[in-house]
Design a protein around this motif. Structure first.
Motif: not given
Lengths: 384, 244
Positions: A63-66, A68-69, A72-73, A75-76, A99
């Protein structure tokens, strides 16, 4: 071939579940091993189902901070070889756009679910809509092409999620699943088959890791990080080896052409739709997602009244089956597009009717569109 | 740098795009030297960067897997790589505008979670590539294209910010401290923890020329003269360097 028949994690049989849950189960069945999310109504149940399944299956959830993140995660993660996914609704979908464009530009397979709610802005979080059809197509900046699927039932939420992963892997592109809140929170029966077909990405092969070489429509192999390829991945305009070419018009033109052609030249593998009672139809309805359920009921009711009505239901909303729009427009006396917005699909259909006017049946007040309102339009009454 | 360490640099990337006197090159040299002295496996290393001059330190220079991402978002991409394949060593190198201004939220959350990635901020106190606008680390009073009368707002102290958010293994050095920087890079490259570096690289072209530090040598001398090695006591009016 990179296609394998695979048993699903669920035993074959019938299940009663929610659209959001079916989407998550479809992702697990498709081999999704990485999910990054952020809470949002009405999509959170996808993330919550994933959390439970991933703990059992030892896959990676964060669970990311937003929003957008989380985009991004995934894709990484995809560059390590993972099949990755995130899920959201309108406000989060807006935040993911930059992203998402990066994933398109870097040819990164991933799946992004948008369980559509009423907008713009915060709108009505628990109410249903189809207002993101154009955002799915054009939400990120710059010329680009995208694949977007539109399940109309809970069962299809399962199978179209599998198809979304397969298309993402085959064409090295993000694939969007456009659901509606109405489907996401609907509970229905899902018939899970014994085995499903899975497409696994081609990691090794001849040629550079990015497009731009002849033939321009070919999907390049995608090696993963940590395997000695020393990949150069960038969202800047790049040559087929990943080197930035930010002043070179030829590289930009070839890259854009590649990104478009790898999808548009292979529409027959991507674009799916269903037809109901169209053979002799004089009144042709074209719809998608949850609205198509009401449209089908309207067609059945019209037939009972002796009206020759039929329905074309889009399963793939982007790219669209525009050639079929043309032949149906030639056949039809009346063309009607029911949808839960003010005419986003109607505008697209209108471009391919040779001037024949398309009638809209629209609803954007957070309630589901009704068969009665569509039937009135079929009978020649007012549409709203 | 020893000749054999050039294996960590792509051989077709020169001449570098960096301006004369840019400290980003010193950072890159120290990082590559650290890899070289460790004979580090370059095929198990992923460099992630964002947008701006700092984003170009790793991409395309580094001869490893590199992920040159969107503006401010290098850390989320890096987290995706690391969590999906924990065997990889993942290092983010980017600038102050990218990591601490537009992307500050990701930095504090990575520190809070102590995700085992290394984040190196090439901090030149300015948006260099776009022509010298103020960032979240531009000092009070500094003249930039967007603060022609001097910056009104307090900058982040990145060491305190990351420590306050819960980050461990936090370092600061300047372009003067190339050797100390290299040693610290070697330390974290051999660990699988969260670590953060505030590396004051300096930008003579966009920052220095408007703030009486136009000469690169003068800027480095200024860094040296104003730095104090941290040994338990933190002075807000000095550039505190070392491990915190």
């Amino acid at each position: 071939m990179p296609i394998e028949k695979k048993k699903t994690h669920l035993k074959a049989g019938k299940y009663f579940m929610q659209g959001d849950e079916a989407c998550a189960e479809g992702a697990v069945a498709a081999g999704c091993t990485f999910f990054a999310g952020y809470p949002i109504t009405p999509a959170s149940e996808i993330m919550e189902t994933i959390v439970r399944r991933f703990e059992e299956e030892k896959r990676v959830f964060v669970q990311m901070e937003d929003e957008i993140a989380s985009m991004g995660a995934i894709v990484g993660a995809s560059w390590t070889g993972a099949k990755s996914m995130t899920a959201t609704s309108g406000p989060g979908f807006s935040l993911k756009m930059e992203n998402l464009g990066y994933a398109i530009m870097t040819e990164t397979p991933c799946v992004v679910v948008d369980v559509q709610r009423v907008g713009p802005s915060t709108g009505q979080a628990t109410r249903t809509a189809q207002g993101d059809l154009m955002q799915a197509r054009w939400g990120t900046h710059g010329e680009h092409t995208i694949i977007a699927l539109s399940p109309w039932s809970v069962e299809e939420a399962f199978y179209e999620t599998v198809r979304a992963f397969n298309l993402a892997e085959e064409f090295r592109t993000p694939v969007i699943i456009l659901m509606e809140e109405a489907t996401g929170h609907l509970r229905e029966t899902v018939a899970v088959r014994e085995a499903i077909e899975i497409f696994n990405r081609v990691e090794e092969g001849n040629g550079a890791p990015f497009g731009g070489e002849e033939p321009l429509d070919a999907v390049p192999p995608m090696p993963r990080f940590g395997t000695g390829h020393r990949l150069l991945v960038t969202g800047s305009t790049h040559d087929p080896h990943g080197y930035r070419k930010t002043q070179d018009r030829v590289t930009q033109e070839r890259l854009l052409s590649h990104l478009q052609q790898k999808i548009e030249y292979h529409k027959e593998r991507i674009v799916q739709w269903e037809e109901y009672e169209l053979d002799d139809a004089e009144t042709v309805l074209i719809s998608f997602g949850f609205a198509a359920r009401a449209a089908l009921k309207a067609v059945k009711d019209a037939r009972k009244k002796g009206i020759k009505a039929g329905l074309m239901r889009l399963k793939t909303v982007w790219p669209m089956p525009t050639e079929r729009f043309e032949t149906l427009a030639a056949q039809a006396k009346t063309l009607i597009v029911p949808e839960m917005n003010f005419g986003q699909l109607r505008g697209e259909v209108q471009r391919f009717t040779g001037g024949k006017k398309v009638i809209g049946v629209n609803r954007a007040d957070g309630e589901v569109i009704t068969p009665e309102s569509i039937l009135r339009a079929v009978e020649g009454g007012t549409s709203l | 740098m020893k000749q054999e360490y050039l294996k960590y640099i792509r051989d077709n990337v020169f001449p570098t795009a960096f301006c004369p006197g840019c400290g980003h090159g010193i950072l890159l040299n120290a990082f590559v030297s650290a890899l070289g002295e460790l004979d580090y496996d370059q095929d198990n290393l992923v460099l992630v960067s964002g947008i701006g001059c700092g984003g170009w330190i790793a991409s395309p220079h580094m001869n490893t897997d590199t992920l040159h991402t969107t503006h401010g978002r290098a850390i989320p991409f890096a987290i995706g790589v690391k969590l999906a394949n924990p065997k990889l060593k993942v290092v983010v190198i980017s600038g102050d505008g990218d990591l601490t201004t537009i992307g500050g939220n990701h930095l504090i959350h990575a520190a809070r979670r102590r995700i085992p990635i290394t984040v190196i901020c090439g901090n030149n106190n300015i948006y260099g590539m776009t022509g010298g606008q103020a960032s979240a680390t531009t000092p009070v009073g500094a003249k930039t294209m967007t603060t022609p009368l001097g910056n009104d707002y307090r900058p982040f102290d990145l060491v305190k910010l990351v420590k306050g958010a819960g980050g461990e293994h936090v370092y600061r050095y300047t372009a003067f401290h190339a050797m100390q920087m290299k040693k610290a890079f070697k330390d974290v490259l051999q660990k699988d923890d969260f670590s953060f570096f505030d590396i004051l690289t300096g930008c003579p072209v966009q920052y220095g020329r408007r703030n009486e530090l136009r000469e690169p040598a003068k800027m480095i001398q200024w860094m040296k003269d104003n730095s104090v090695l941290y040994s338990g006591e933190y002075h807000d009016d000095k550039i505190m360097v070392g491990k915190f």
